[in-house]
Design a protein around this motif. Sequence first.
Motif, PDB file in Angstrom:
ATOM      1  N   PHE A  87       0.878  -1.170   0.000  1.00  0.00           N
ATOM      2  CA  PHE A  87       0.000   0.000   0.000  1.00  0.00           C
ATOM      3  C   PHE A  87       0.912   1.216   0.000  1.00  0.00           C
ATOM      4  CE2 PHE A  87      -2.791   2.796   2.912  1.00  0.00           C
ATOM      5  CZ  PHE A  87      -3.441   3.380   1.845  1.00  0.00           C
ATOM      6  N   ALA A  88       0.828   2.045  -1.045  1.00  0.00           N
ATOM      7  CA  ALA A  88       1.690   3.223  -1.198  1.00  0.00           C
ATOM      8  C   ALA A  88       0.827   4.431  -1.564  1.00  0.00           C
ATOM      9  CB  ALA A  88       2.751   2.968  -2.262  1.00  0.00           C
ATOM     10  N   PRO A  89       0.127   5.003  -0.578  1.00  0.00           N
ATOM     11  CA  PRO A  89      -0.794   6.104  -0.878  1.00  0.00           C
ATOM     12  C   PRO A  89      -0.072   7.408  -1.193  1.00  0.00           C
ATOM     13  CG  PRO A  89      -0.665   5.760   1.482  1.00  0.00           C
ATOM     14  CD  PRO A  89       0.155   4.670   0.848  1.00  0.00           C
ATOM     15  N   THR A  90      -0.688   8.189  -2.067  1.00  0.00           N
ATOM     16  CA  THR A  90      -0.161   9.520  -2.389  1.00  0.00           C
ATOM     17  C   THR A  90      -1.196  10.606  -2.130  1.00  0.00           C
ATOM     18  OG1 THR A  90      -0.835   9.227  -4.688  1.00  0.00           O
ATOM     19  CG2 THR A  90       1.443   8.656  -4.136  1.00  0.00           C
ATOM     20  N   ASP A  91      -2.444  10.205  -1.870  1.00  0.00           N
ATOM     21  CA  ASP A  91      -3.526  11.153  -1.608  1.00  0.00           C
ATOM     22  C   ASP A  91      -4.171  10.836  -0.268  1.00  0.00           C
ATOM     23  OD1 ASP A  91      -3.154  12.154  -4.200  1.00  0.00           O
ATOM     24  OD2 ASP A  91      -4.612  10.754  -5.031  1.00  0.00           O
ATOM     25  N   ALA A  92      -4.683  11.868   0.396  1.00  0.00           N
ATOM     26  CA  ALA A  92      -5.388  11.683   1.657  1.00  0.00           C
ATOM     27  C   ALA A  92      -6.728  11.014   1.407  1.00  0.00           C
ATOM     28  CB  ALA A  92      -5.602  13.035   2.336  1.00  0.00           C
ATOM     29  N   GLY A  93      -7.217  10.288   2.410  1.00  0.00           N
ATOM     30  CA  GLY A  93      -8.535   9.680   2.334  1.00  0.00           C
ATOM     31  C   GLY A  93      -8.487   8.174   2.477  1.00  0.00           C
ATOM     32  N   VAL A  94      -9.643   7.560   2.245  1.00  0.00           N
ATOM     33  CA  VAL A  94      -9.786   6.104   2.333  1.00  0.00           C
ATOM     34  C   VAL A  94      -9.451   5.489   0.973  1.00  0.00           C
ATOM     35  CG1 VAL A  94     -11.439   4.232   2.720  1.00  0.00           C
ATOM     36  CG2 VAL A  94     -11.531   6.298   4.125  1.00  0.00           C
ATOM     37  N   HIS A  95      -8.723   4.389   1.008  1.00  0.00           N
ATOM     38  CA  HIS A  95      -8.306   3.698  -0.216  1.00  0.00           C
ATOM     39  C   HIS A  95      -8.853   2.271  -0.178  1.00  0.00           C
ATOM     40  CE1 HIS A  95      -5.339   6.844  -1.324  1.00  0.00           C
ATOM     41  NE2 HIS A  95      -5.340   7.028  -0.017  1.00  0.00           N
ATOM     42  N   ASP A  96      -9.955   2.036  -0.871  1.00  0.00           N
ATOM     43  CA  ASP A  96     -10.577   0.718  -0.964  1.00  0.00           C
ATOM     44  C   ASP A  96     -10.449   0.208  -2.392  1.00  0.00           C
ATOM     45  OD1 ASP A  96     -11.526   0.578   1.655  1.00  0.00           O
ATOM     46  OD2 ASP A  96     -13.366   1.644   1.157  1.00  0.00           O
ATOM     47  N   ASP A  97      -9.719  -0.887  -2.575  1.00  0.00           N
ATOM     48  CA  ASP A  97      -9.590  -1.513  -3.886  1.00  0.00           C
ATOM     49  C   ASP A  97      -9.833  -3.006  -3.729  1.00  0.00           C
ATOM     50  OD1 ASP A  97      -8.937   0.972  -4.861  1.00  0.00           O
ATOM     51  OD2 ASP A  97      -6.851   0.520  -5.279  1.00  0.00           O
ATOM     52  N   HIS A 126      -8.976 -21.268 -14.531  1.00  0.00           N
ATOM     53  CA  HIS A 126     -10.160 -21.770 -13.828  1.00  0.00           C
ATOM     54  C   HIS A 126     -11.175 -20.644 -13.697  1.00  0.00           C
ATOM     55  CE1 HIS A 126      -8.875 -25.843 -12.684  1.00  0.00           C
ATOM     56  NE2 HIS A 126      -7.704 -25.323 -12.967  1.00  0.00           N
ATOM     57  N   SER A 127     -12.439 -21.005 -13.883  1.00  0.00           N
ATOM     58  CA  SER A 127     -13.492 -19.995 -13.918  1.00  0.00           C
ATOM     59  C   SER A 127     -13.728 -19.341 -12.563  1.00  0.00           C
ATOM     60  CB  SER A 127     -14.797 -20.604 -14.429  1.00  0.00           C
ATOM     61  OG  SER A 127     -15.181 -21.674 -13.596  1.00  0.00           O
ATOM     62  N   SER A 128     -13.353 -20.001 -11.495  1.00  0.00           N
ATOM     63  CA  SER A 128     -13.563 -19.398 -10.184  1.00  0.00           C
ATOM     64  C   SER A 128     -12.369 -18.531  -9.813  1.00  0.00           C
ATOM     65  CB  SER A 128     -13.784 -20.472  -9.128  1.00  0.00           C
ATOM     66  OG  SER A 128     -12.628 -21.262  -8.982  1.00  0.00           O
ATOM     67  N   SER A 129     -12.662 -17.452  -9.160  1.00  0.00           N
ATOM     68  CA  SER A 129     -11.602 -16.582  -8.673  1.00  0.00           C
ATOM     69  C   SER A 129     -11.968 -16.152  -7.265  1.00  0.00           C
ATOM     70  CB  SER A 129     -11.411 -15.375  -9.595  1.00  0.00           C
ATOM     71  OG  SER A 129     -12.606 -14.639  -9.673  1.00  0.00           O
ATOM     72  N   THR A 130     -11.006 -15.609  -6.561  1.00  0.00           N
ATOM     73  CA  THR A 130     -11.207 -15.132  -5.202  1.00  0.00           C
ATOM     74  C   THR A 130     -10.900 -13.647  -5.183  1.00  0.00           C
ATOM     75  OG1 THR A 130     -10.567 -17.264  -4.284  1.00  0.00           O
ATOM     76  CG2 THR A 130     -10.429 -15.370  -2.815  1.00  0.00           C
ATOM     77  N   THR A 131     -11.718 -12.899  -4.481  1.00  0.00           N
ATOM     78  CA  THR A 131     -11.519 -11.458  -4.380  1.00  0.00           C
ATOM     79  C   THR A 131     -11.175 -11.095  -2.946  1.00  0.00           C
ATOM     80  OG1 THR A 131     -13.101 -11.081  -6.156  1.00  0.00           O
ATOM     81  CG2 THR A 131     -12.576  -9.198  -4.781  1.00  0.00           C
ATOM     82  N   VAL A 132     -10.165 -10.254  -2.787  1.00  0.00           N
ATOM     83  CA  VAL A 132      -9.731  -9.784  -1.474  1.00  0.00           C
ATOM     84  C   VAL A 132      -9.911  -8.266  -1.443  1.00  0.00           C
ATOM     85  CG1 VAL A 132      -7.780  -9.607   0.131  1.00  0.00           C
ATOM     86  CG2 VAL A 132      -8.035 -11.635  -1.328  1.00  0.00           C
ATOM     87  N   TRP A 133     -10.576  -7.792  -0.414  1.00  0.00           N
ATOM     88  CA  TRP A 133     -10.791  -6.356  -0.247  1.00  0.00           C
ATOM     89  C   TRP A 133      -9.532  -5.753   0.375  1.00  0.00           C
ATOM     90  CZ3 TRP A 133     -13.136  -4.013   4.617  1.00  0.00           C
ATOM     91  CH2 TRP A 133     -13.342  -2.655   4.472  1.00  0.00           C
ATOM     92  N   LEU A 134      -8.986  -4.722  -0.241  1.00  0.00           N
ATOM     93  CA  LEU A 134      -7.804  -4.007   0.266  1.00  0.00           C
ATOM     94  C   LEU A 134      -8.283  -2.674   0.835  1.00  0.00           C
ATOM     95  CD1 LEU A 134      -5.497  -4.587  -2.830  1.00  0.00           C
ATOM     96  CD2 LEU A 134      -5.652  -5.976  -0.755  1.00  0.00           C
ATOM     97  N   ASN A 135      -7.955  -2.410   2.098  1.00  0.00           N
ATOM     98  CA  ASN A 135      -8.430  -1.197   2.746  1.00  0.00           C
ATOM     99  C   ASN A 135      -7.320  -0.522   3.534  1.00  0.00           C
ATOM    100  OD1 ASN A 135      -9.619  -0.114   5.595  1.00  0.00           O
ATOM    101  ND2 ASN A 135     -10.905   0.475   3.857  1.00  0.00           N
ATOM    102  N   GLY A 136      -7.147   0.762   3.280  1.00  0.00           N
ATOM    103  CA  GLY A 136      -6.204   1.567   4.026  1.00  0.00           C
ATOM    104  C   GLY A 136      -6.647   3.010   3.972  1.00  0.00           C
ATOM    105  N   SER A 137      -6.005   3.839   4.758  1.00  0.00           N
ATOM    106  CA  SER A 137      -6.348   5.263   4.751  1.00  0.00           C
ATOM    107  C   SER A 137      -5.088   6.095   4.901  1.00  0.00           C
ATOM    108  CB  SER A 137      -7.333   5.590   5.880  1.00  0.00           C
ATOM    109  OG  SER A 137      -6.721   5.333   7.143  1.00  0.00           O
ATOM    110  N   THR A 138      -5.230   7.357   4.509  1.00  0.00           N
ATOM    111  CA  THR A 138      -4.122   8.306   4.592  1.00  0.00           C
ATOM    112  C   THR A 138      -4.652   9.583   5.238  1.00  0.00           C
ATOM    113  OG1 THR A 138      -3.187   7.382   2.592  1.00  0.00           O
ATOM    114  CG2 THR A 138      -2.367   9.528   3.253  1.00  0.00           C
ATOM    115  N   PRO A 139      -3.983  10.026   6.317  1.00  0.00           N
ATOM    116  CA  PRO A 139      -4.460  11.254   6.996  1.00  0.00           C
ATOM    117  C   PRO A 139      -4.255  12.513   6.150  1.00  0.00           C
ATOM    118  CG  PRO A 139      -2.503  10.330   8.080  1.00  0.00           C
ATOM    119  CD  PRO A 139      -2.838   9.443   6.943  1.00  0.00           C
TER     120      PRO A 139
END
Length: 108
Positions: A72-82, A95-108
Amino acid sequence: MQFGSVASGSTKVLPLTVTNVGLPGGTVTIETAITVRSTTRPTTTYQVLTTAQNTCLAGIAAGQSCTLPIEFAPTDAGVHDDLLTLTAIVGADVHSSSTTVWLNGSTP
């Protein structure tokens, strides 16, 4: 994955463990894709590192695990959800199935 608060211009790396629970066909490689969820941020602030910390580059045998280092390498303030999408590939077969992982961080 919760990265917490990270100052702009700084980085934080967290490990993500991936396990091949036994897909047929032998060694599995992992395709990764990160999707930006923000309407105000055009690019992601996350990346999967291809350094020595990434033990998934050679693939994963059935019953084995590997580690994907996510930065996680933020350059802007705020919440970063990808979203990080992991897709298993055995040989030339995606394979047709995939897994999704929520990435969450914030920058003051």
